[in-house]
Design a protein around this motif. Structure first.
Motif, PDB file in Angstrom:
ATOM      1  N   GLY A 100      31.040 -49.399  -2.096  1.00 16.82           N
ATOM      2  CA  GLY A 100      32.369 -50.001  -2.000  1.00 16.82           C
ATOM      3  C   GLY A 100      32.426 -51.392  -2.598  1.00 16.82           C
ATOM      4  O   GLY A 100      31.501 -51.838  -3.286  1.00 16.82           O
ATOM      5  N   SER A 101      33.514 -52.084  -2.322  1.00 16.76           N
ATOM      6  CA  SER A 101      33.760 -53.404  -2.909  1.00 16.76           C
ATOM      7  C   SER A 101      33.440 -54.507  -1.914  1.00 16.76           C
ATOM      8  O   SER A 101      33.254 -54.267  -0.719  1.00 16.76           O
ATOM      9  CB  SER A 101      35.223 -53.516  -3.352  1.00 16.76           C
ATOM     10  OG  SER A 101      36.078 -53.359  -2.240  1.00 16.76           O
ATOM     11  N   VAL A 102      33.384 -55.728  -2.438  1.00 18.33           N
ATOM     12  CA  VAL A 102      33.043 -56.913  -1.659  1.00 18.33           C
ATOM     13  C   VAL A 102      34.024 -58.015  -2.063  1.00 18.33           C
ATOM     14  O   VAL A 102      34.335 -58.139  -3.249  1.00 18.33           O
ATOM     15  CB  VAL A 102      31.577 -57.333  -1.947  1.00 18.33           C
ATOM     16  CG1 VAL A 102      31.287 -58.734  -1.461  1.00 18.33           C
ATOM     17  CG2 VAL A 102      30.611 -56.348  -1.313  1.00 18.33           C
ATOM     18  N   PRO A 103      34.533 -58.817  -1.108  1.00 17.44           N
ATOM     19  CA  PRO A 103      35.496 -59.866  -1.490  1.00 17.44           C
ATOM     20  C   PRO A 103      34.874 -60.937  -2.369  1.00 17.44           C
ATOM     21  O   PRO A 103      33.676 -61.232  -2.260  1.00 17.44           O
ATOM     22  CB  PRO A 103      35.937 -60.445  -0.141  1.00 17.44           C
ATOM     23  CG  PRO A 103      34.863 -60.069   0.818  1.00 17.44           C
ATOM     24  CD  PRO A 103      34.305 -58.773   0.331  1.00 17.44           C
ATOM     25  N   GLY A 104      35.694 -61.506  -3.249  1.00 13.92           N
ATOM     26  CA  GLY A 104      35.248 -62.622  -4.074  1.00 13.92           C
ATOM     27  C   GLY A 104      34.961 -62.240  -5.510  1.00 13.92           C
ATOM     28  O   GLY A 104      34.747 -61.065  -5.831  1.00 13.92           O
ATOM     29  N   PRO A 105      34.932 -63.237  -6.409  1.00 17.84           N
ATOM     30  CA  PRO A 105      34.618 -63.008  -7.815  1.00 17.84           C
ATOM     31  C   PRO A 105      33.109 -63.006  -8.051  1.00 17.84           C
ATOM     32  O   PRO A 105      32.333 -63.316  -7.134  1.00 17.84           O
ATOM     33  CB  PRO A 105      35.270 -64.211  -8.501  1.00 17.84           C
ATOM     34  CG  PRO A 105      35.137 -65.299  -7.491  1.00 17.84           C
ATOM     35  CD  PRO A 105      35.265 -64.640  -6.138  1.00 17.84           C
ATOM     36  N   PRO A 106      32.661 -62.660  -9.261  1.00 17.56           N
ATOM     37  CA  PRO A 106      31.225 -62.768  -9.566  1.00 17.56           C
ATOM     38  C   PRO A 106      30.724 -64.200  -9.362  1.00 17.56           C
ATOM     39  O   PRO A 106      31.489 -65.158  -9.491  1.00 17.56           O
ATOM     40  CB  PRO A 106      31.148 -62.367 -11.047  1.00 17.56           C
ATOM     41  CG  PRO A 106      32.358 -61.528 -11.273  1.00 17.56           C
ATOM     42  CD  PRO A 106      33.413 -62.081 -10.377  1.00 17.56           C
ATOM     43  N   LYS A 107      29.452 -64.322  -9.038  1.00 20.34           N
ATOM     44  CA  LYS A 107      28.727 -65.576  -8.784  1.00 20.34           C
ATOM     45  C   LYS A 107      28.979 -66.153  -7.395  1.00 20.34           C
ATOM     46  O   LYS A 107      28.320 -67.107  -6.995  1.00 20.34           O
ATOM     47  CB  LYS A 107      29.037 -66.673  -9.821  1.00 20.34           C
ATOM     48  CG  LYS A 107      28.804 -66.318 -11.260  1.00 20.34           C
ATOM     49  CD  LYS A 107      28.934 -67.569 -12.133  1.00 20.34           C
ATOM     50  CE  LYS A 107      29.020 -67.234 -13.592  1.00 20.34           C
ATOM     51  NZ  LYS A 107      30.351 -66.754 -13.970  1.00 20.34           N
ATOM     52  N   ARG A 108      29.943 -65.614  -6.644  1.00 21.85           N
ATOM     53  CA  ARG A 108      30.233 -66.176  -5.320  1.00 21.85           C
ATOM     54  C   ARG A 108      29.170 -65.761  -4.312  1.00 21.85           C
ATOM     55  O   ARG A 108      28.683 -64.644  -4.327  1.00 21.85           O
ATOM     56  CB  ARG A 108      31.612 -65.736  -4.852  1.00 21.85           C
ATOM     57  CG  ARG A 108      32.023 -66.374  -3.519  1.00 21.85           C
ATOM     58  CD  ARG A 108      33.491 -66.624  -3.441  1.00 21.85           C
ATOM     59  NE  ARG A 108      33.906 -67.641  -4.402  1.00 21.85           N
ATOM     60  CZ  ARG A 108      35.166 -67.883  -4.731  1.00 21.85           C
ATOM     61  NH1 ARG A 108      36.138 -67.174  -4.179  1.00 21.85           N
ATOM     62  NH2 ARG A 108      35.473 -68.828  -5.604  1.00 21.85           N
ATOM     63  N   LEU A 109      28.843 -66.700  -3.409  1.00 26.77           N
ATOM     64  CA  LEU A 109      27.869 -66.403  -2.356  1.00 26.77           C
ATOM     65  C   LEU A 109      28.506 -65.467  -1.328  1.00 26.77           C
ATOM     66  O   LEU A 109      29.607 -65.720  -0.838  1.00 26.77           O
ATOM     67  CB  LEU A 109      27.416 -67.686  -1.669  1.00 26.77           C
ATOM     68  CG  LEU A 109      26.251 -67.479  -0.688  1.00 26.77           C
ATOM     69  CD1 LEU A 109      24.933 -67.423  -1.430  1.00 26.77           C
ATOM     70  CD2 LEU A 109      26.207 -68.578   0.367  1.00 26.77           C
TER      71      LEU A 109
END
Length: 336
Positions: free
Chosen positions: A296-305
């Motif tokens: 599935g998906s995860v909140p936030g853009p690439p590079k975000r912790l």
């Protein structure tokens, strides 16, 4: 025939008010699950790389596709080893948790200078003795951890600091465990295993100041409307002479902290090249080391912790063996 009235409620949930910007780009964990086994840290952190898709055998017995091959979206999180650099002890008071004392490892990483001023002539033994003296008052032990962005493909050197609760066992056992891991590198495989369900905490993509149509999903008014089309037709009655908080208004959209529950770990790996698409992930690059493949998906853009936590409300039916992955897409995400 008269005009039939359409039902068009606003799409945004009032449960997420106020929709202000998060205070930090690092998600703050406010609650921890109960854990009864031997002491361990109840979370970790990693950097979001991007998404791909996988083919795996459906292993949930209640699914109509049980035993069949299915396609799922998946998120890759790069998880370089985290370092435990401190122990923090808390006492539960009528006003919440109160920090009693903390112990830092004797030789801190030089990269931590970018976060705070490192202590000079730090007395490690004295701090350890204070921890032992206040053992009776301690109700919770947490580990202070920092990431190693040098080992990931994020363009920075400054570590990110997270505080993770140590769960399981007695306070005495938790203190002993925290001493054992102090100053050591902890890999993602030491905390989670394949097939586990975890919660992810992150800060969503920031979208800036947006109007009520984009922010709340209200209807666009007909073209002959007075004054505006992309606004609320009426923001309330004359009395009471104020605008209710429930009325959709323009404002900040995105960059909010969000928690997503029960993301399944499909794979834990140490060789990032086996998961990186041709040309690397867009706006991230190549995954070079340890990684986590989540369904599935995860909140936030690439590079975000992304902060990872043991599940606070795990599903009831969890397969006993890890999922069988038959294919992971490594085709280019560049559109060529």
């Amino acid at each position: 025939m008269g005009h039939r009235k359409t039902h068009a409620p606003k799409r945004g949930s009032l449960a997420y008010l106020p929709r202000g910007r998060a205070s930090s780009s690092i998600g703050h964990i406010r609650n921890w699950p109960e854990y009864d086994e031997s002491p361990t840290i109840l979370g970790a952190a990693g950097y979001k790389a991007g998404m791909t898709h996988v083919l795996l055998i459906e292993d949930h017995s209640y699914s109509p596709y049980f035993g069949q091959e299915r396609v799922f979206a998946a998120t890759v999180i790069e998880t370089p080893p985290i370092i435990s650099f401190g122990i923090r002890a808390y006492n539960l008071t009528p006003y919440g948790l109160h920090a009693l004392t903390e112990v830092w490892m004797p030789e801190l990483s030089n990269d931590l200078r970018r976060n705070f001023t490192l202590p000079v002539d730090y007395d490690y033994d004295k701090a350890l003795n204070q921890l032992e003296e206040k053992k009776e008052k301690i109700s919770e032990i947490r580990a202070l951890l920092h990431t190693q962005p040098r080992l990931a493909s994020v363009p920075k050197i400054k570590p990110d600091i997270v505080e993770i609760k140590i769960g399981g066992g007695s306070i005495e056992e938790q203190i002993n465990y925290s001493k054992q891991i102090l100053g050591k590198q902890i890999t993602i495989g030491d905390i989670f295993k394949e097939g586990d369900y975890i919660d992810v905490i992150g800060i969503t993509k920031g979208k800036g100041f947006q109007g009520p149509v984009k922010r709340w999903g209200i209807r666009i008014l007909q073209h002959k409307s007075r004054k505006t089309k992309r606004g609320v037709g009426a923001i309330g009655p004359w009395r009471p002479a104020r605008v209710s908080y429930t009325v959709p208004r323009a404002g900040q959209m995105g960059y909010h902290q969000r928690t997503e529950y029960n993301k399944r770990i499909l794979k834990i790996g140490e060789r990032g090249e086996e998961i990186s698409p041709s040309g690397g992930f867009i706006r991230y690059g190549l995954v070079r080391g340890n990684y986590l493949l989540l369904q599935g998906s995860v909140p936030g853009p690439p590079k975000r912790l992304i902060t990872l936590r043991y599940p606070i409300r795990p599903p009831i039916n969890i397969p006993e063996v890890p999922p069988t992955i038959s294919y992971v897409s490594t085709k280019s995400k560049q559109g060529v």
